[in-house]
Design an enzyme around this catalytic site. Structure first.
Site, PDB file in Angstrom:
ATOM      1  N   ASP A  19       0.832  -1.211   0.000  1.00  0.00           N
ATOM      2  CA  ASP A  19       0.000   0.000   0.000  1.00  0.00           C
ATOM      3  C   ASP A  19       0.866   1.260   0.000  1.00  0.00           C
ATOM      4  OD1 ASP A  19      -2.387   1.376  -0.053  1.00  0.00           O
ATOM      5  OD2 ASP A  19      -2.682   1.307   2.116  1.00  0.00           O
ATOM      6  N   ASN A  67     -11.050  -2.737  -5.051  1.00  0.00           N
ATOM      7  CA  ASN A  67     -10.336  -1.834  -5.962  1.00  0.00           C
ATOM      8  C   ASN A  67     -11.045  -1.690  -7.324  1.00  0.00           C
ATOM      9  OD1 ASN A  67      -7.034  -2.831  -4.765  1.00  0.00           O
ATOM     10  ND2 ASN A  67      -8.254  -1.065  -4.155  1.00  0.00           N
TER      11      ASN A  67
HETATM   12  C1  IPE Z   1      -5.400  -2.780  -0.181  1.00  0.00           C
HETATM   13  O1  IPE Z   1      -5.065  -1.447  -0.427  1.00  0.00           O
HETATM   14  C2  IPE Z   1      -5.392  -3.542  -1.454  1.00  0.00           C
HETATM   15  C3  IPE Z   1      -4.089  -3.682  -2.097  1.00  0.00           C
HETATM   16  C4  IPE Z   1      -2.949  -3.330  -1.600  1.00  0.00           C
HETATM   17  C5  IPE Z   1      -4.116  -4.293  -3.395  1.00  0.00           C
HETATM   18  P1  IPE Z   1      -6.179  -0.310  -0.465  1.00  0.00           P
HETATM   19  O2  IPE Z   1      -5.449   0.974  -0.533  1.00  0.00           O
HETATM   20  O3  IPE Z   1      -7.157  -0.584  -1.519  1.00  0.00           O
HETATM   21  O4  IPE Z   1      -6.853  -0.502   0.960  1.00  0.00           O
HETATM   22  P2  IPE Z   1      -7.895   0.406   1.754  1.00  0.00           P
HETATM   23  O5  IPE Z   1      -9.143   0.456   0.943  1.00  0.00           O
HETATM   24  O6  IPE Z   1      -7.282   1.741   1.941  1.00  0.00           O
HETATM   25  O7  IPE Z   1      -8.082  -0.295   3.058  1.00  0.00           O
HETATM   26  C1  IPE Z   2      -1.696   0.178  -3.267  1.00  0.00           C
HETATM   27  O1  IPE Z   2      -1.476   1.527  -3.341  1.00  0.00           O
HETATM   28  C2  IPE Z   2      -1.871  -0.438  -4.626  1.00  0.00           C
HETATM   29  C3  IPE Z   2      -3.279  -0.800  -4.919  1.00  0.00           C
HETATM   30  C4  IPE Z   2      -4.261  -0.794  -4.074  1.00  0.00           C
HETATM   31  C5  IPE Z   2      -3.564  -1.193  -6.280  1.00  0.00           C
HETATM   32  P1  IPE Z   2      -2.679   2.572  -3.360  1.00  0.00           P
HETATM   33  O2  IPE Z   2      -3.054   2.807  -4.763  1.00  0.00           O
HETATM   34  O3  IPE Z   2      -3.769   2.134  -2.467  1.00  0.00           O
HETATM   35  O4  IPE Z   2      -1.947   3.843  -2.758  1.00  0.00           O
HETATM   36  P2  IPE Z   2      -2.523   4.867  -1.696  1.00  0.00           P
HETATM   37  O5  IPE Z   2      -2.998   4.072  -0.518  1.00  0.00           O
HETATM   38  O6  IPE Z   2      -3.630   5.598  -2.367  1.00  0.00           O
HETATM   39  O7  IPE Z   2      -1.358   5.720  -1.360  1.00  0.00           O
HETATM   40 MG    MG Z   3      -4.152   2.392  -0.479  1.00  0.00          MG
END
Ligand code: IPE
Ligand code: IPE
Ligand code: MG
Length: 250
Positions: A19, A67
């Site tokens: 993340d 997602n």
């Molecule tokens: C969790 O990250 C899913 C992945 C890393 C693929 P998100 O950024 O989507 O999680 P939430 O929604 O903030 O908990």
């Molecule tokens: C994790 O990074 C990757 C995916 C969930 C695909 P994020 O895209 O959630 O990055 P932040 O949390 O917005 O920084």
């Molecule tokens: Mg995230």
């Protein structure tokens, strides 16, 4: 750096919630997709280091069921990245087998084909298995397991009274690997976000503020060293565990 790690106690299976890509990019005034691209480099680094350390399974949360609710342009960019970053050469160089868990049928057909192809090409690699959780959520997986088990009972292949914890484990998408000893989440949030709920019942959890694109070998070593400093008691007392450890030593 590696010296501080007990090489006899490297986790067999590490699961990671990658993340922080979006925030990493925003801090640089760049679009979120730039962060995802940088995240791919971190995946390469961590995969190669895990192989070197002797980790047998690395499970990476790449795209959750939730997602799918992101803007269509970001979803498309992520799908594009999956397509371009699955290079046989890298798996071959590291002797890594590739696997995927998740609701694959929801993915674009060309992504499904690429996944299948990569799994086939790397099937004989044996140093480590790298698993990506794609279009994955734990509640999807558990619901599917319940459905599949109910069907087997209805068809007379399984008796309701024979359903055990093992039956559940065997019906999860992760049936081919042991549960993770260590779960790492980068990016500062301290939550599980629908990841491996069944499998992490007794995993050690490690959270770091570091955004995924900045997570490197040193960060991984810190996470493993932290894991190694913990006593895993599985419900027993400290004294019991110490006694068991003494018995195991020659
Ligand atoms: C969790 O990250 C899913 C992945 C890393 C693929 P998100 O950024 O989507 O999680 P939430 O929604 O903030 O908990
Ligand atoms: C994790 O990074 C990757 C995916 C969930 C695909 P994020 O895209 O959630 O990055 P932040 O949390 O917005 O920084
Ligand atoms: Mg995230």
């Amino acid at each position: 750096m590696t010296q501080q790690l007990d090489m006899n106690r490297i986790p067999q299976h590490i699961a990671i919630i990658m993340d922080g890509n979006g925030r990493w990019a925003a801090e640089r005034g760049k679009p979120r997709s730039f962060g995802h691209q940088a995240g791919v480099d971190a995946v390469r680094k961590i995969t190669s280091e895990c192989t070197r350390l002797g980790v047998k399974y690395l499970t990476l949360y790449t795209f959750s069921t939730e997602n799918w609710n992101r803007p269509a342009t970001e979803v498309a960019a992520l799908m594009g990245l999956v397509l371009t970053s699955l290079e046989d050469e890298i798996f071959m160089k590291n002797n890594v087998r590739f696997e995927v868990i998740g609701d694959i049928e929801r993915l674009p057909v060309e992504v499904q084909q690429k996944l299948k192809q990569t799994m086939e090409h790397t099937a004989a690699n044996s140093a480590m298995t790298m698993v990506i959780a794609l279009s994955y959520s734990s509640r999807w997986e558990i619901t599917k397991a319940a459905h599949d088990i109910a069907l087997e009972v209805a068809e007379g292949k399984l008796k309701a009274e024979d359903i055990s914890e093992e039956t559940l484990s065997e019906h999860m998408a992760t049936a081919f690997m042991p549960d993770p000893e260590l779960l790492i989440r980068t990016g500062g949030e301290e939550r599980i976000s629908n990841y491996l709920l069944w499998q992490i019942a007794y995993s050690e959890l490690y959270f770091t503020e570091t955004y995924w694109p900045d997570f490197d070998e040193e960060g991984l070593h810190r996470a493993i060293a932290d894991y190694q400093s913990r006593q895993r008691r599985f419900g027993k007392t400290e004294a019991q565990v110490e006694e068991e450890e003494k018995q195991q030593k020659p």
